[in-house]
Design a protein around this motif. Structure first.
Motif, PDB file in Angstrom:
ATOM      1  N   LEU A 199       0.839  -1.202   0.000  1.00  0.00           N
ATOM      2  CA  LEU A 199       0.000   0.000   0.000  1.00  0.00           C
ATOM      3  C   LEU A 199       0.876   1.255   0.000  1.00  0.00           C
ATOM      4  N   VAL A 200       1.939   1.234   0.804  1.00  0.00           N
ATOM      5  CA  VAL A 200       2.876   2.363   0.837  1.00  0.00           C
ATOM      6  C   VAL A 200       3.514   2.548  -0.537  1.00  0.00           C
ATOM      7  N   LEU A 201       3.985   1.450  -1.124  1.00  0.00           N
ATOM      8  CA  LEU A 201       4.593   1.526  -2.452  1.00  0.00           C
ATOM      9  C   LEU A 201       3.596   2.064  -3.473  1.00  0.00           C
ATOM     10  N   THR A 202       2.351   1.636  -3.372  1.00  0.00           N
ATOM     11  CA  THR A 202       1.309   2.123  -4.277  1.00  0.00           C
ATOM     12  C   THR A 202       1.140   3.628  -4.148  1.00  0.00           C
ATOM     13  N   THR A 203       1.144   4.124  -2.914  1.00  0.00           N
ATOM     14  CA  THR A 203       1.021   5.566  -2.685  1.00  0.00           C
ATOM     15  C   THR A 203       2.190   6.305  -3.325  1.00  0.00           C
ATOM     16  N   LEU A 204       3.386   5.776  -3.161  1.00  0.00           N
ATOM     17  CA  LEU A 204       4.581   6.399  -3.728  1.00  0.00           C
ATOM     18  C   LEU A 204       4.551   6.402  -5.253  1.00  0.00           C
ATOM     19  N   LEU A 205       4.083   5.302  -5.840  1.00  0.00           N
ATOM     20  CA  LEU A 205       4.013   5.191  -7.302  1.00  0.00           C
ATOM     21  C   LEU A 205       2.902   6.051  -7.891  1.00  0.00           C
ATOM     22  N   SER A 206       1.964   6.477  -7.062  1.00  0.00           N
ATOM     23  CA  SER A 206       0.806   7.236  -7.556  1.00  0.00           C
ATOM     24  C   SER A 206       1.142   8.685  -7.874  1.00  0.00           C
ATOM     25  N   ALA A 207       2.245   9.189  -7.330  1.00  0.00           N
ATOM     26  CA  ALA A 207       2.654  10.562  -7.624  1.00  0.00           C
ATOM     27  C   ALA A 207       3.303  10.619  -9.001  1.00  0.00           C
ATOM     28  N   ARG A 208       3.408  11.824  -9.550  1.00  0.00           N
ATOM     29  CA  ARG A 208       4.043  12.004 -10.862  1.00  0.00           C
ATOM     30  C   ARG A 208       5.559  11.975 -10.683  1.00  0.00           C
ATOM     31  N   ILE A 209       6.067  10.768 -10.491  1.00  0.00           N
ATOM     32  CA  ILE A 209       7.485  10.590 -10.212  1.00  0.00           C
ATOM     33  C   ILE A 209       7.917   9.265 -10.837  1.00  0.00           C
ATOM     34  N   THR A 210       9.194   9.114 -11.122  1.00  0.00           N
ATOM     35  CA  THR A 210       9.619   7.890 -11.802  1.00  0.00           C
ATOM     36  C   THR A 210       9.472   6.683 -10.878  1.00  0.00           C
ATOM     37  N   ALA A 211       9.233   5.533 -11.503  1.00  0.00           N
ATOM     38  CA  ALA A 211       9.054   4.302 -10.724  1.00  0.00           C
ATOM     39  C   ALA A 211      10.313   3.977  -9.928  1.00  0.00           C
ATOM     40  N   GLY A 212      11.480   4.246 -10.501  1.00  0.00           N
ATOM     41  CA  GLY A 212      12.734   3.949  -9.809  1.00  0.00           C
ATOM     42  C   GLY A 212      12.879   4.727  -8.513  1.00  0.00           C
ATOM     43  N   ILE A 213      12.497   5.993  -8.541  1.00  0.00           N
ATOM     44  CA  ILE A 213      12.575   6.813  -7.324  1.00  0.00           C
ATOM     45  C   ILE A 213      11.526   6.355  -6.315  1.00  0.00           C
ATOM     46  N   ALA A 214      10.333   6.013  -6.784  1.00  0.00           N
ATOM     47  CA  ALA A 214       9.283   5.527  -5.874  1.00  0.00           C
ATOM     48  C   ALA A 214       9.726   4.241  -5.186  1.00  0.00           C
ATOM     49  N   VAL A 215      10.344   3.342  -5.935  1.00  0.00           N
ATOM     50  CA  VAL A 215      10.847   2.084  -5.365  1.00  0.00           C
ATOM     51  C   VAL A 215      11.944   2.362  -4.343  1.00  0.00           C
ATOM     52  N   ALA A 216      12.843   3.291  -4.673  1.00  0.00           N
ATOM     53  CA  ALA A 216      13.913   3.654  -3.736  1.00  0.00           C
ATOM     54  C   ALA A 216      13.338   4.242  -2.457  1.00  0.00           C
ATOM     55  N   ALA A 217      12.286   5.034  -2.585  1.00  0.00           N
ATOM     56  CA  ALA A 217      11.646   5.625  -1.410  1.00  0.00           C
ATOM     57  C   ALA A 217      10.996   4.547  -0.546  1.00  0.00           C
ATOM     58  N   ALA A 218      10.385   3.555  -1.201  1.00  0.00           N
ATOM     59  CA  ALA A 218       9.770   2.457  -0.451  1.00  0.00           C
ATOM     60  C   ALA A 218      10.832   1.700   0.335  1.00  0.00           C
ATOM     61  N   ARG A 219      11.981   1.489  -0.284  1.00  0.00           N
ATOM     62  CA  ARG A 219      13.090   0.818   0.409  1.00  0.00           C
ATOM     63  C   ARG A 219      13.564   1.653   1.604  1.00  0.00           C
ATOM     64  N   GLU A 220      13.624   2.955   1.428  1.00  0.00           N
ATOM     65  CA  GLU A 220      14.073   3.843   2.506  1.00  0.00           C
ATOM     66  C   GLU A 220      13.106   3.789   3.688  1.00  0.00           C
ATOM     67  N   LEU A 221      11.814   3.800   3.410  1.00  0.00           N
ATOM     68  CA  LEU A 221      10.802   3.744   4.471  1.00  0.00           C
ATOM     69  C   LEU A 221      10.847   2.397   5.193  1.00  0.00           C
ATOM     70  N   ARG A 222      11.050   1.322   4.435  1.00  0.00           N
ATOM     71  CA  ARG A 222      11.181  -0.010   5.060  1.00  0.00           C
ATOM     72  C   ARG A 222      12.424  -0.045   5.941  1.00  0.00           C
ATOM     73  N   GLY A 223      13.509   0.529   5.423  1.00  0.00           N
ATOM     74  CA  GLY A 223      14.754   0.542   6.179  1.00  0.00           C
ATOM     75  C   GLY A 223      14.655   1.326   7.474  1.00  0.00           C
ATOM     76  N   ALA A 224      13.766   2.317   7.494  1.00  0.00           N
ATOM     77  CA  ALA A 224      13.551   3.109   8.697  1.00  0.00           C
ATOM     78  C   ALA A 224      12.707   2.363   9.732  1.00  0.00           C
ATOM     79  N   GLY A 225      12.177   1.190   9.323  1.00  0.00           N
ATOM     80  CA  GLY A 225      11.398   0.371  10.250  1.00  0.00           C
ATOM     81  C   GLY A 225       9.900   0.580  10.187  1.00  0.00           C
TER      82      GLY A 225
END
Length: 206
Positions: A43-69
Motif C-alpha cells: 500500500l505504501v509503495l502504491t502511494t509512492l508510485l501514484s505521484a508524478r514521479i519515476t518508478a525507480g525513485i518511488a521504489v527507492a523511497a519504499a526501500r528507505e521507508l522499510r529501512g527506517a522500520g
C-alpha cells in the motif's frame, strides 16, 4: 488460435518475463504474502508510485521507508511527519515529499482505525468483489483509480479474485509486443502466480 500461434505468443511472453518480469514489490524488497505487514508495504509503495514521479525513485523511497522500520501502519502512524519527509528526501523523492508524507500518515490512521491495521479486513469487506476492492483502496489519501490498479496488478498473485488485473498501461505494453490486448487471453499465457510479473513487464514495455 492455432497451436503454432499459441506457442509463438507463449515464447514471446516468456522472453518478456525474462527481460522485464520483476514486480515493483520485489524490486522494493517486499516479499509479498497475504499477511498484514507485506500488504501494508505494498500500500505504501502504491502511494509512492501514484505521484508524478519515476518508478525507480518511488521504489527507492519504499526501500528507505522499510529501512527506517515503518513496515506496519502502527509504526508509520508513530513516525513524525518530519521523519517521513526526511526519509523520502534521502531517496530523492522530491517535490511530492511533503504531500506524500501527509498522505502516508493519514492512510496509516485510516487503516488502523477502520480495518485494525490489516488490509485483509478491507478485502473481507469487499466480499470478493474486485471493483469494490478498488473503490475501498481509493479511500486512502493519495491513491486514485491509477493507484488502485497498481495495487491490484501487484496483489493478484495472492488475491485470486483480482485476476486478471491488467490496466491500460499494461494493455498498451501488450500491444507493443503484439500480445493479446484482452486481459483474459493474456492471462492464459502464463501461470496464475506469474500474472503480477507479466503485468509489471507489460507496464515497463509500455
Amino acid at each position: 488460435m492455432s497451436e503454432k500461434t499459441s506457442k509463438h505468443l507463449r515464447d514471446r511472453t516468456e522472453q518478456l518475463l525474462d527481460e522485464r518480469g520483476q514486480t515493483y514489490a520485489h524490486e522494493a524488497g517486499i516479499e509479498l504474502k497475504d499477511k498484514p505487514s507485506p500488504l501494508y508495504q505494498l500500500l505504501v509503495l502504491t502511494t509512492l508510485l501514484s505521484a508524478r514521479i519515476t518508478a525507480g525513485i518511488a521504489v527507492a523511497a519504499a526501500r528507505e521507508l522499510r529501512g527506517a522500520g515503518w513496515r506496519t501502519p502502527k509504526a508509520m502512524a508513530e513516525a513524525s511527519w518530519g521523519q517521513i519527509v526526511e526519509a523520502l528526501g534521502r531517496a530523492h523523492y522530491k517535490r511530492y515529499d511533503e504531500s506524500t508524507a501527509t498522505a502516508l500518515g493519514k492512510s496509516a490512521d485510516l487503516l488502523n482505525d477502520r480495518w485494525r491495521g490489516d488490509l485483509r479486513r478491507l478485502r473481507g469487506e469487499a466480499g470478493g468483489d474486485p471493483d469494490r476492492i478498488r473503490e475501498l483502496l481509493q479511500e486512502f489519501t493519495g491513491i486514485g483509480p491509477v493507484g488502485a490498479e497498481i495495487f491490484c496488478r501487484e496483489a493478484q498473485g495472492i488475491w485470486p479474485e483480482l485476476r486478471p488485473s491488467f490496466d491500460r498501461r499494461a494493455l498498451d505494453g501488450a500491444g507493443k509486443y503484439d500480445l493479446p490486448k484482452d486481459p483474459e487471453k493474456l492471462a492464459e499465457l502464463v501461470a496464475p502466480k506469474d500474472l503480477p510479473r507479466l503485468a509489471a513487464a507489460l507496464v515497463r514495455a509500455a
